[in-house]
Design a protein around this motif. Structure first.
Motif, PDB file in Angstrom:
ATOM      1  N   ILE A  64       0.877  -1.178   0.000  1.00  0.00           N
ATOM      2  CA  ILE A  64       0.000   0.000   0.000  1.00  0.00           C
ATOM      3  C   ILE A  64       0.912   1.225   0.000  1.00  0.00           C
ATOM      4  N   PRO A  65       0.896   1.991  -1.081  1.00  0.00           N
ATOM      5  CA  PRO A  65       1.927   3.033  -1.238  1.00  0.00           C
ATOM      6  C   PRO A  65       1.669   4.279  -0.402  1.00  0.00           C
ATOM      7  N   PHE A  66       1.792   4.128   0.915  1.00  0.00           N
ATOM      8  CA  PHE A  66       1.554   5.249   1.831  1.00  0.00           C
ATOM      9  C   PHE A  66       2.343   5.006   3.111  1.00  0.00           C
ATOM     10  N   TYR A  67       3.586   5.440   3.124  1.00  0.00           N
ATOM     11  CA  TYR A  67       4.425   5.306   4.312  1.00  0.00           C
ATOM     12  C   TYR A  67       5.492   6.386   4.277  1.00  0.00           C
ATOM     13  N   ALA A  68       6.080   6.631   5.447  1.00  0.00           N
ATOM     14  CA  ALA A  68       6.893   7.841   5.586  1.00  0.00           C
ATOM     15  C   ALA A  68       8.018   7.634   6.589  1.00  0.00           C
ATOM     16  N   VAL A  69       8.944   8.592   6.595  1.00  0.00           N
ATOM     17  CA  VAL A  69       9.883   8.714   7.708  1.00  0.00           C
ATOM     18  C   VAL A  69       9.495   9.987   8.453  1.00  0.00           C
ATOM     19  N   SER A  70       9.574   9.936   9.770  1.00  0.00           N
ATOM     20  CA  SER A  70       9.166  11.080  10.593  1.00  0.00           C
ATOM     21  C   SER A  70      10.288  11.407  11.581  1.00  0.00           C
ATOM     22  N   ILE A  71      10.726  12.676  11.588  1.00  0.00           N
ATOM     23  CA  ILE A  71      11.844  13.069  12.458  1.00  0.00           C
ATOM     24  C   ILE A  71      11.556  14.447  13.050  1.00  0.00           C
ATOM     25  N   ALA A  72      11.739  14.572  14.362  1.00  0.00           N
ATOM     26  CA  ALA A  72      11.539  15.874  15.012  1.00  0.00           C
ATOM     27  C   ALA A  72      12.718  16.149  15.937  1.00  0.00           C
ATOM     28  N   ILE A  73      12.920  17.431  16.255  1.00  0.00           N
ATOM     29  CA  ILE A  73      13.944  17.806  17.245  1.00  0.00           C
ATOM     30  C   ILE A  73      13.248  18.504  18.408  1.00  0.00           C
ATOM     31  N   GLY A  74      13.528  18.037  19.621  1.00  0.00           N
ATOM     32  CA  GLY A  74      12.959  18.671  20.812  1.00  0.00           C
ATOM     33  C   GLY A  74      13.836  18.394  22.010  1.00  0.00           C
ATOM     34  N   HIS A  75      13.252  18.603  23.208  1.00  0.00           N
ATOM     35  CA  HIS A  75      14.030  18.441  24.437  1.00  0.00           C
ATOM     36  C   HIS A  75      13.517  17.276  25.292  1.00  0.00           C
ATOM     37  N   GLU A  76      12.244  17.423  25.757  1.00  0.00           N
ATOM     38  CA  GLU A  76      11.710  16.411  26.683  1.00  0.00           C
ATOM     39  C   GLU A  76      10.324  15.939  26.327  1.00  0.00           C
ATOM     40  N   ARG A  83     -18.884  12.867   5.339  1.00  0.00           N
ATOM     41  CA  ARG A  83     -19.370  12.620   3.985  1.00  0.00           C
ATOM     42  C   ARG A  83     -18.561  11.489   3.353  1.00  0.00           C
ATOM     43  N   ARG A  84     -17.240  11.499   3.594  1.00  0.00           N
ATOM     44  CA  ARG A  84     -16.370  10.441   3.073  1.00  0.00           C
ATOM     45  C   ARG A  84     -15.368  10.027   4.157  1.00  0.00           C
ATOM     46  N   VAL A  85     -15.018   8.746   4.158  1.00  0.00           N
ATOM     47  CA  VAL A  85     -14.099   8.232   5.188  1.00  0.00           C
ATOM     48  C   VAL A  85     -12.955   7.458   4.541  1.00  0.00           C
ATOM     49  N   ARG A  86     -11.763   7.624   5.097  1.00  0.00           N
ATOM     50  CA  ARG A  86     -10.608   6.816   4.711  1.00  0.00           C
ATOM     51  C   ARG A  86      -9.949   6.342   6.004  1.00  0.00           C
ATOM     52  N   GLY A  87      -9.145   5.295   5.899  1.00  0.00           N
ATOM     53  CA  GLY A  87      -8.314   4.862   7.023  1.00  0.00           C
ATOM     54  C   GLY A  87      -6.962   4.555   6.411  1.00  0.00           C
ATOM     55  N   LEU A  88      -5.990   5.448   6.582  1.00  0.00           N
ATOM     56  CA  LEU A  88      -4.824   5.419   5.691  1.00  0.00           C
ATOM     57  C   LEU A  88      -3.609   4.674   6.262  1.00  0.00           C
ATOM     58  N   GLY A  89      -3.543   4.509   7.590  1.00  0.00           N
ATOM     59  CA  GLY A  89      -2.526   3.616   8.164  1.00  0.00           C
ATOM     60  C   GLY A  89      -1.120   4.160   8.349  1.00  0.00           C
ATOM     61  N   ALA A  90      -0.956   5.468   8.393  1.00  0.00           N
ATOM     62  CA  ALA A  90       0.370   6.038   8.707  1.00  0.00           C
ATOM     63  C   ALA A  90       0.143   7.376   9.404  1.00  0.00           C
ATOM     64  N   ALA A  91       0.169   7.332  10.739  1.00  0.00           N
ATOM     65  CA  ALA A  91      -0.247   8.474  11.566  1.00  0.00           C
ATOM     66  C   ALA A  91       0.450   9.781  11.204  1.00  0.00           C
ATOM     67  N   ALA A  92       1.773   9.728  11.005  1.00  0.00           N
ATOM     68  CA  ALA A  92       2.529  10.966  10.735  1.00  0.00           C
ATOM     69  C   ALA A  92       2.011  11.621   9.456  1.00  0.00           C
ATOM     70  N   LEU A  93       1.800  10.816   8.433  1.00  0.00           N
ATOM     71  CA  LEU A  93       1.327  11.363   7.154  1.00  0.00           C
ATOM     72  C   LEU A  93      -0.119  11.831   7.254  1.00  0.00           C
ATOM     73  N   GLU A  94      -0.916  11.123   8.035  1.00  0.00           N
ATOM     74  CA  GLU A  94      -2.330  11.516   8.165  1.00  0.00           C
ATOM     75  C   GLU A  94      -2.452  12.870   8.874  1.00  0.00           C
TER      76      GLU A  94
END
Ligand code: IPD
Ligand code: CA
Length: 272
Positions: A105-117, A183-194
């Motif tokens: 299923i062509p829907f996936y990602a890399v997710s990167i953040a910078i923070g402290h705590e 009106r319309r619903v999807r369930g896409l399976g990649a939280a960061a991208l959603e």
């Protein structure tokens, strides 16, 4: 700060290159192979090769940056917390949407953040769709962007609404009620991208409220996406409709509701 974003984008590009090359070489079955848990590793379950490759690419770049003189600690979904003596933490989901990737299923990602705590102190984040190459980024106080173009959430119109709702045997009963309101619903399976798609106004709501705690999201899934959605004008809540905050730890999980327009929350509260 721009240096931070350039660093995150460069990491995401390297992950995209590695994962695409390995997908071409060994296919989905090859990338789904389990990598045995290493000694001293915090993770509870085995990691698939695709997650391992992406994570290793990220860690190699963190090490190269350390050699150049800037140290980051890392909280990664697969290996847990790694203290490299830095002041700040890179919060990483090497592959968000592993199941999609391995099922074709062509829907996936890399997710990167910078923070402290914690989520509330995240300074910047990048989410890169590894199939289309689209890159979302945000810097706190400076807005959110898709491929360098500023994005904003959509105004809510119930008659044209589109929600992404986590459904299935582990979804809460209210998830089905929420789905029935759109009106319309999807369930896409990649939280960061959603979350990013709510940020860009493509969808109005991301609703991830399962029955069990162990299926809920970890901070690694949402650190970058939450900042991107907030900077685009939206908000992220827990299932009690409180503004979401989470510590940088893999031991806590949370149900997540991301909205573009505050009217969506009022709409849900009125209808449920
Ligand atoms: C998963 C995805 C998925 C969500 C799961 C997460 P992963 O992340 O974000 O949308 O429903 O709960 O675990 O495992 O692919 O990093
Ligand atoms: Ca992951």
């Amino acid at each position: 700060m721009n240096g931070d974003i350039e660093f995150l984008r460069s990491i995401a590009e390297h992950v995209e290159r590695e994962v695409t090359a390995r997908m071409a070489a060994v296919g989905r079955a090859g990338l789904g192979r389990k990598v045995p848990k290493g000694e001293h590793e915090a993770r509870a379950s085995e990691t698939a090769l695709i997650d391992h490759i992406a994570e290793q690419t990220i860690l190699n770049m963190v090490e190269a940056r350390r050699v150049e003189g800037e140290c980051f600690n890392v909280l990664s979904e697969e290996k847990g917390y790694m203290d490299f003596g830095g002041d700040r933490v890179l919060v990483v989901d090497p592959i968000d949407g592993t199941y999609n990737a391995l099922r074709g299923i062509p829907f996936y990602a890399v997710s990167i953040a910078i923070g402290h705590e914690r989520l509330a102190d995240v300074e910047c984040g990048v989410v890169k769709n590894l199939v289309t190459g689209e890159t979302y980024h945000a810097v706190r106080g400076k807005g959110a962007f898709l491929n360098d173009k500023k994005i904003h959430t959509a105004q809510f119109n119930p008659k044209a609404s589109i929600f992404s709702v986590y459904l299935g045997t582990k979804a809460s009963p209210q998830s089905y009620s929420v789905a029935s309101l759109a009106r319309r619903v999807r369930g896409l399976g990649a939280a960061a991208l959603e979350l990013c798609m709510v940020a860009s106004g493509d969808i109005d709501l991301y609703y991830m409220v399962p029955t069990a705690e162990r299926i809920s999201l970890r901070v690694t899934d949402i650190a970058a996406g939450t900042l991107i959605l907030r900077e685009a004008g939206g908000e992220v809540y827990n299932d009690a409709y409180e503004v979401l905050d989470m510590e940088f730890t893999l031991t806590k999980r949370c149900k997540v509701i991301g909205i573009g327009d505050r009217k969506v929350l009022k709409f849900l509260e009125a209808k449920l």
